[in-house]
Design a protein around this motif. Structure first.
Motif, PDB file in Angstrom:
ATOM      1  N   ARG A  90      22.020 -12.642  15.635  1.00 17.48           N
ATOM      2  CA  ARG A  90      21.201 -11.580  15.050  1.00 17.48           C
ATOM      3  C   ARG A  90      21.549 -11.385  13.578  1.00 17.48           C
ATOM      4  O   ARG A  90      20.663 -11.143  12.746  1.00 17.48           O
ATOM      5  CB  ARG A  90      21.396 -10.288  15.836  1.00 17.48           C
ATOM      6  CG  ARG A  90      20.934 -10.395  17.294  1.00 17.48           C
ATOM      7  CD  ARG A  90      21.009  -9.064  18.017  1.00 17.48           C
ATOM      8  NE  ARG A  90      19.946  -8.164  17.547  1.00 17.48           N
ATOM      9  CZ  ARG A  90      19.850  -6.906  17.906  1.00 17.48           C
ATOM     10  NH1 ARG A  90      20.775  -6.363  18.703  1.00 17.48           N
ATOM     11  NH2 ARG A  90      18.851  -6.146  17.465  1.00 17.48           N
ATOM     12  N   ALA A  91      22.839 -11.513  13.236  1.00  9.99           N
ATOM     13  CA  ALA A  91      23.245 -11.405  11.834  1.00  9.99           C
ATOM     14  C   ALA A  91      22.646 -12.519  10.996  1.00  9.99           C
ATOM     15  O   ALA A  91      22.406 -12.353   9.794  1.00  9.99           O
ATOM     16  CB  ALA A  91      24.766 -11.409  11.724  1.00  9.99           C
ATOM     17  N   ALA A  92      22.423 -13.672  11.622  1.00 13.84           N
ATOM     18  CA  ALA A  92      21.831 -14.812  10.919  1.00 13.84           C
ATOM     19  C   ALA A  92      20.314 -14.713  10.827  1.00 13.84           C
ATOM     20  O   ALA A  92      19.679 -15.564  10.206  1.00 13.84           O
ATOM     21  CB  ALA A  92      22.216 -16.117  11.620  1.00 13.84           C
ATOM     22  N   GLY A  93      19.727 -13.688  11.448  1.00 17.83           N
ATOM     23  CA  GLY A  93      18.284 -13.511  11.378  1.00 17.83           C
ATOM     24  C   GLY A  93      17.503 -14.286  12.408  1.00 17.83           C
ATOM     25  O   GLY A  93      16.287 -14.481  12.246  1.00 17.83           O
ATOM     26  N   ILE A  94      18.142 -14.736  13.477  1.00 24.80           N
ATOM     27  CA  ILE A  94      17.433 -15.488  14.514  1.00 24.80           C
ATOM     28  C   ILE A  94      16.609 -14.505  15.352  1.00 24.80           C
ATOM     29  O   ILE A  94      17.163 -13.548  15.909  1.00 24.80           O
ATOM     30  CB  ILE A  94      18.409 -16.247  15.432  1.00 24.80           C
ATOM     31  CG1 ILE A  94      19.470 -16.984  14.611  1.00 24.80           C
ATOM     32  CG2 ILE A  94      17.631 -17.202  16.332  1.00 24.80           C
ATOM     33  CD1 ILE A  94      18.938 -18.022  13.678  1.00 24.80           C
ATOM     34  N   PRO A  95      15.320 -14.707  15.490  1.00 25.28           N
ATOM     35  CA  PRO A  95      14.502 -13.765  16.264  1.00 25.28           C
ATOM     36  C   PRO A  95      14.752 -13.917  17.762  1.00 25.28           C
ATOM     37  O   PRO A  95      15.210 -14.971  18.226  1.00 25.28           O
ATOM     38  CB  PRO A  95      13.070 -14.174  15.905  1.00 25.28           C
ATOM     39  CG  PRO A  95      13.179 -15.631  15.577  1.00 25.28           C
ATOM     40  CD  PRO A  95      14.515 -15.796  14.913  1.00 25.28           C
ATOM     41  N   PRO A  96      14.451 -12.885  18.535  1.00 25.74           N
ATOM     42  CA  PRO A  96      14.608 -12.988  19.991  1.00 25.74           C
ATOM     43  C   PRO A  96      13.850 -14.168  20.589  1.00 25.74           C
ATOM     44  O   PRO A  96      14.321 -14.798  21.538  1.00 25.74           O
ATOM     45  CB  PRO A  96      14.054 -11.648  20.496  1.00 25.74           C
ATOM     46  CG  PRO A  96      14.291 -10.701  19.357  1.00 25.74           C
ATOM     47  CD  PRO A  96      14.061 -11.519  18.115  1.00 25.74           C
ATOM     48  N   THR A  97      12.679 -14.472  20.049  1.00 24.72           N
ATOM     49  CA  THR A  97      11.887 -15.590  20.588  1.00 24.72           C
ATOM     50  C   THR A  97      12.563 -16.931  20.375  1.00 24.72           C
ATOM     51  O   THR A  97      12.177 -17.916  21.005  1.00 24.72           O
ATOM     52  CB  THR A  97      10.493 -15.616  19.928  1.00 24.72           C
ATOM     53  OG1 THR A  97      10.655 -15.626  18.495  1.00 24.72           O
ATOM     54  CG2 THR A  97       9.676 -14.410  20.350  1.00 24.72           C
ATOM     55  N   GLY A  98      13.546 -16.982  19.497  1.00 28.54           N
ATOM     56  CA  GLY A  98      14.285 -18.223  19.258  1.00 28.54           C
ATOM     57  C   GLY A  98      15.664 -18.206  19.867  1.00 28.54           C
ATOM     58  O   GLY A  98      16.513 -19.025  19.512  1.00 28.54           O
ATOM     59  N   THR A  99      15.902 -17.272  20.804  1.00 30.94           N
ATOM     60  CA  THR A  99      17.236 -17.075  21.360  1.00 30.94           C
ATOM     61  C   THR A  99      17.219 -17.210  22.877  1.00 30.94           C
ATOM     62  O   THR A  99      16.320 -16.690  23.545  1.00 30.94           O
ATOM     63  CB  THR A  99      17.780 -15.679  20.984  1.00 30.94           C
ATOM     64  OG1 THR A  99      17.738 -15.525  19.560  1.00 30.94           O
ATOM     65  CG2 THR A  99      19.213 -15.496  21.453  1.00 30.94           C
ATOM     66  N   VAL A 100      18.217 -17.915  23.408  1.00 33.86           N
ATOM     67  CA  VAL A 100      18.377 -18.097  24.855  1.00 33.86           C
ATOM     68  C   VAL A 100      19.782 -17.635  25.226  1.00 33.86           C
ATOM     69  O   VAL A 100      20.756 -18.006  24.566  1.00 33.86           O
ATOM     70  CB  VAL A 100      18.200 -19.579  25.252  1.00 33.86           C
ATOM     71  CG1 VAL A 100      18.399 -19.754  26.756  1.00 33.86           C
ATOM     72  CG2 VAL A 100      16.833 -20.090  24.826  1.00 33.86           C
ATOM     73  N   LEU A 101      19.892 -16.834  26.290  1.00 35.31           N
ATOM     74  CA  LEU A 101      21.184 -16.356  26.772  1.00 35.31           C
ATOM     75  C   LEU A 101      21.584 -17.104  28.030  1.00 35.31           C
ATOM     76  O   LEU A 101      20.897 -17.038  29.048  1.00 35.31           O
ATOM     77  CB  LEU A 101      21.124 -14.850  27.052  1.00 35.31           C
ATOM     78  CG  LEU A 101      22.370 -14.224  27.715  1.00 35.31           C
ATOM     79  CD1 LEU A 101      23.596 -14.370  26.818  1.00 35.31           C
ATOM     80  CD2 LEU A 101      22.128 -12.760  28.060  1.00 35.31           C
ATOM     81  N   ASP A 102      22.701 -17.814  27.944  1.00 37.09           N
ATOM     82  CA  ASP A 102      23.304 -18.494  29.095  1.00 37.09           C
ATOM     83  C   ASP A 102      24.758 -18.045  29.190  1.00 37.09           C
ATOM     84  O   ASP A 102      25.440 -17.961  28.173  1.00 37.09           O
ATOM     85  CB  ASP A 102      23.301 -20.015  28.924  1.00 37.09           C
ATOM     86  CG  ASP A 102      21.917 -20.614  28.918  1.00 37.09           C
ATOM     87  OD1 ASP A 102      21.073 -20.168  29.697  1.00 37.09           O
ATOM     88  OD2 ASP A 102      21.680 -21.549  28.122  1.00 37.09           O
ATOM     89  N   SER A 103      25.225 -17.804  30.382  1.00 38.28           N
ATOM     90  CA  SER A 103      26.624 -17.473  30.607  1.00 38.28           C
ATOM     91  C   SER A 103      26.816 -17.332  32.102  1.00 38.28           C
ATOM     92  O   SER A 103      25.931 -16.821  32.790  1.00 38.28           O
ATOM     93  CB  SER A 103      27.007 -16.161  29.917  1.00 38.28           C
ATOM     94  OG  SER A 103      28.233 -15.659  30.421  1.00 38.28           O
ATOM     95  N   PRO A 104      27.961 -17.774  32.636  1.00 39.00           N
ATOM     96  CA  PRO A 104      28.188 -17.591  34.075  1.00 39.00           C
ATOM     97  C   PRO A 104      28.697 -16.197  34.429  1.00 39.00           C
ATOM     98  O   PRO A 104      28.902 -15.911  35.610  1.00 39.00           O
ATOM     99  CB  PRO A 104      29.251 -18.649  34.383  1.00 39.00           C
ATOM    100  CG  PRO A 104      30.027 -18.756  33.111  1.00 39.00           C
ATOM    101  CD  PRO A 104      29.022 -18.573  32.005  1.00 39.00           C
ATOM    102  N   ALA A 105      28.902 -15.344  33.431  1.00 37.91           N
ATOM    103  CA  ALA A 105      29.524 -14.040  33.716  1.00 37.91           C
ATOM    104  C   ALA A 105      28.871 -12.922  32.916  1.00 37.91           C
ATOM    105  O   ALA A 105      29.548 -12.095  32.310  1.00 37.91           O
ATOM    106  CB  ALA A 105      31.017 -14.102  33.413  1.00 37.91           C
ATOM    107  N   LYS A 106      27.552 -12.875  32.908  1.00 38.10           N
ATOM    108  CA  LYS A 106      26.849 -11.827  32.159  1.00 38.10           C
ATOM    109  C   LYS A 106      27.059 -10.466  32.824  1.00 38.10           C
ATOM    110  O   LYS A 106      26.879 -10.323  34.037  1.00 38.10           O
ATOM    111  CB  LYS A 106      25.357 -12.132  32.095  1.00 38.10           C
ATOM    112  CG  LYS A 106      24.984 -13.503  31.544  1.00 38.10           C
ATOM    113  CD  LYS A 106      23.474 -13.660  31.521  1.00 38.10           C
ATOM    114  CE  LYS A 106      23.037 -15.105  31.381  1.00 38.10           C
ATOM    115  NZ  LYS A 106      23.257 -15.900  32.619  1.00 38.10           N
ATOM    116  N   THR A 107      27.383  -9.470  32.036  1.00 34.71           N
ATOM    117  CA  THR A 107      27.533  -8.116  32.557  1.00 34.71           C
ATOM    118  C   THR A 107      26.170  -7.430  32.628  1.00 34.71           C
ATOM    119  O   THR A 107      25.203  -7.870  31.990  1.00 34.71           O
ATOM    120  CB  THR A 107      28.457  -7.291  31.657  1.00 34.71           C
ATOM    121  OG1 THR A 107      27.813  -7.117  30.373  1.00 34.71           O
ATOM    122  CG2 THR A 107      29.805  -7.985  31.464  1.00 34.71           C
ATOM    123  N   PRO A 108      26.077  -6.332  33.375  1.00 34.23           N
ATOM    124  CA  PRO A 108      24.814  -5.584  33.372  1.00 34.23           C
ATOM    125  C   PRO A 108      24.387  -5.165  31.969  1.00 34.23           C
ATOM    126  O   PRO A 108      23.188  -5.195  31.644  1.00 34.23           O
ATOM    127  CB  PRO A 108      25.124  -4.372  34.256  1.00 34.23           C
ATOM    128  CG  PRO A 108      26.181  -4.859  35.192  1.00 34.23           C
ATOM    129  CD  PRO A 108      27.028  -5.795  34.373  1.00 34.23           C
TER     130      PRO A 108
END
Length: 450
Positions: A90-108
């Motif tokens: 987000r600090a780099a200006g990447i929009p949400p549409t260009g972002t993917v969240l992967d992680s085996p331990a995502k919190t609520p």
């Protein structure tokens, strides 16, 4: 990184004082090389499909805001796996549409934030999917949502980086009893699940095994869409993982080779019915980074020459602890930053940390290094100088991007050897001793004795 640009940058780093007795280790990034890799990636997939493709750079490979901004300007998005990586994106200006969240331990809280922003999420397991059920029901979201599956196709040569083994911690294991049926049922019950994700591994995984993993995910997507009776899955996230050649300057394998292999083995992937997401990291950056370090002392032990430098386990942690899996080249330069010449001698190149195994290279044939010389460690643009290991409270080095203007044309900094002008920009300042103290509880010195 092109070797000619690297040589110019080494000389310029010495001339301009980036590398000095006061700053005896520094990291360099070749911005032209990074742009070239981004172009090679986008061009390789554009050559085999007209479908939309999001190339999401794996932030873990280089968690540096200026790098993410550079890749964004080159047309890439990001793949993040923690709140910290998302904050960098987000600090780099990447929009949400260009972002993917992967992680085996995502919190609520992580999931809630991602859905509020409209970031794509790949659920790692069915328990996480249950959390998404509640969040989706409580508030509308623009986030594309999917499930990560483990095709269990096997391992490459580095087990720790093979993510599609029978017992991998990632994704829903498709070959376990009842798992495939459960995944298909999950899509039947949730029309908002529109993506499917897989990732077979990275360094040490052959291209054929990567393609086999993608093929398994494609076959599952086809099965789900047939079962549902419509194309519910409209996007396949095929991960990244292109291996890097650490033995020479040759960039092999290439994105074009991998894209052609996928087109040959999974042709339906590119017929326009599916959008694609990739998650390459190491292969975009590794070749375009070099660590430079001064030789502080030279000695012999048991008759073998040893050059003691300021680059070791704090930067090349994987190489020091697992040298067979993570070998790195070492290049020799004299005190002025010129390629060192002379009789090739078998010698060790050691780091500064206080344990005997802190060695960048053992028994390596190089022109004999001298006190005050410079060693360059190429292929370190990913995972090396951006993942500091604070052994002995050694500080993080400064990182500088550089550009070369050929033949001295245009503006720039001091000449880097006669064949071009090298200009440096700061990516990250060197860590100060005050910052080390602050991070180590300096403000709470009396906490245990008060």
């Amino acid at each position: 990184m092109a070797s000619s640009r690297r040589d110019l940058a080494v000389r310029a780093a010495v001339d301009q004082g980036l590398l000095s007795s006061a700053e005896p280790v520094v990291a360099l990034l070749d911005t032209a090389g990074i742009r070239a890799s981004a172009t090679a990636l986008t061009s390789a997939f554009a050559a085999v499909t007209d479908a939309p493709v999001l190339h999401a750079f794996a932030v873990k490979a280089a968690p540096l805001v200026p790098v993410l901004r550079l890749l964004h300007e080159a047309g890439l998005g990001v793949e993040v796996a923690s709140p910290g990586e998302l904050a960098l994106a987000r600090a780099a200006g990447i929009p949400p549409t260009g972002t993917v969240l992967d992680s085996p331990a995502k919190t609520p809280a992580e999931l809630r934030q991602a859905l509020a922003l409209g970031i794509a999420v790949n659920a790692d397991n069915l328990q996480e999917l249950a959390r998404l059920d509640a969040l989706v029901a409580s508030a509308p979201t623009a986030s594309p949502l999917g499930i990560r599956v483990n095709p269990q196709v096997g391992a490459g040569s580095i087990g720790a980086l093979s993510t599609a083994t029978a017992t991998s911690k990632f994704g829903v294991a498709l070959r376990d009893e009842g798992a495939r049926k459960a995944v298909v049922q999950a899509y039947l019950e949730r029309p908002w699940l529109t993506r499917l994700h897989t990732h077979t591994g990275s360094q040490g995984v052959p291209l054929a095994l990567m393609a086999e993993g993608v093929g398994e995910a494609y076959a599952l997507a086809e099965e789900i869409n047939r079962t549902v009776g419509r194309q519910q899955i409209d996007t396949l996230d095929i991960g990244g993982g292109l291996p890097v050649n650490f033995h020479s300057d040759e960039e092999t394998p290439t994105y074009a080779e991998y894209a052609r292999l996928l087109a040959d083995t999974v042709p339906g992937l590119f017929d326009g019915r599916y959008g694609l997401v990739t998650e390459f990291g190491r292969s975009l950056l590794a070749k375009h980074g070099t660590v430079l370090a001064r030789v502080e002392y030279t000695k012999t032990s048991g008759g073998r020459p040893i050059a003691v430098t300021h680059a070791g386990v704090q930067l090349a942690t994987r190489t020091v602890y697992a040298p067979d899996a993570w070998p790195l080249r070492v290049l020799a330069y004299d005190a002025e930053g010129r390629p060192r010449t002379g009789e090739v001698t078998v010698q060790d190149v050691a780091g500064p940390a206080c344990f005997a195994g802190d060695l960048l290279a053992t028994g390596r044939a190089l022109p004999l290094l001298h006190q005050g010389d410079v060693v360059a460690v190429p292929d370190t643009g990913a995972y090396y100088f951006a993942h500091h290991y604070a052994y002995n409270s050694l500080p993080r080095p400064g990182i500088h991007g550089f550009t070369v203007t050929e033949n001295g044309e245009g503006g720039g900094a001091q000449d880097g050897g006669g064949d071009g002008v090298v200009a440096f920009t700061t990516v990250r300042k060197p860590q100060t001793l005050a910052e080390i103290v602050a991070e180590s509880g300096g403000a709470h010195a009396d906490a245990l004795v008060g």
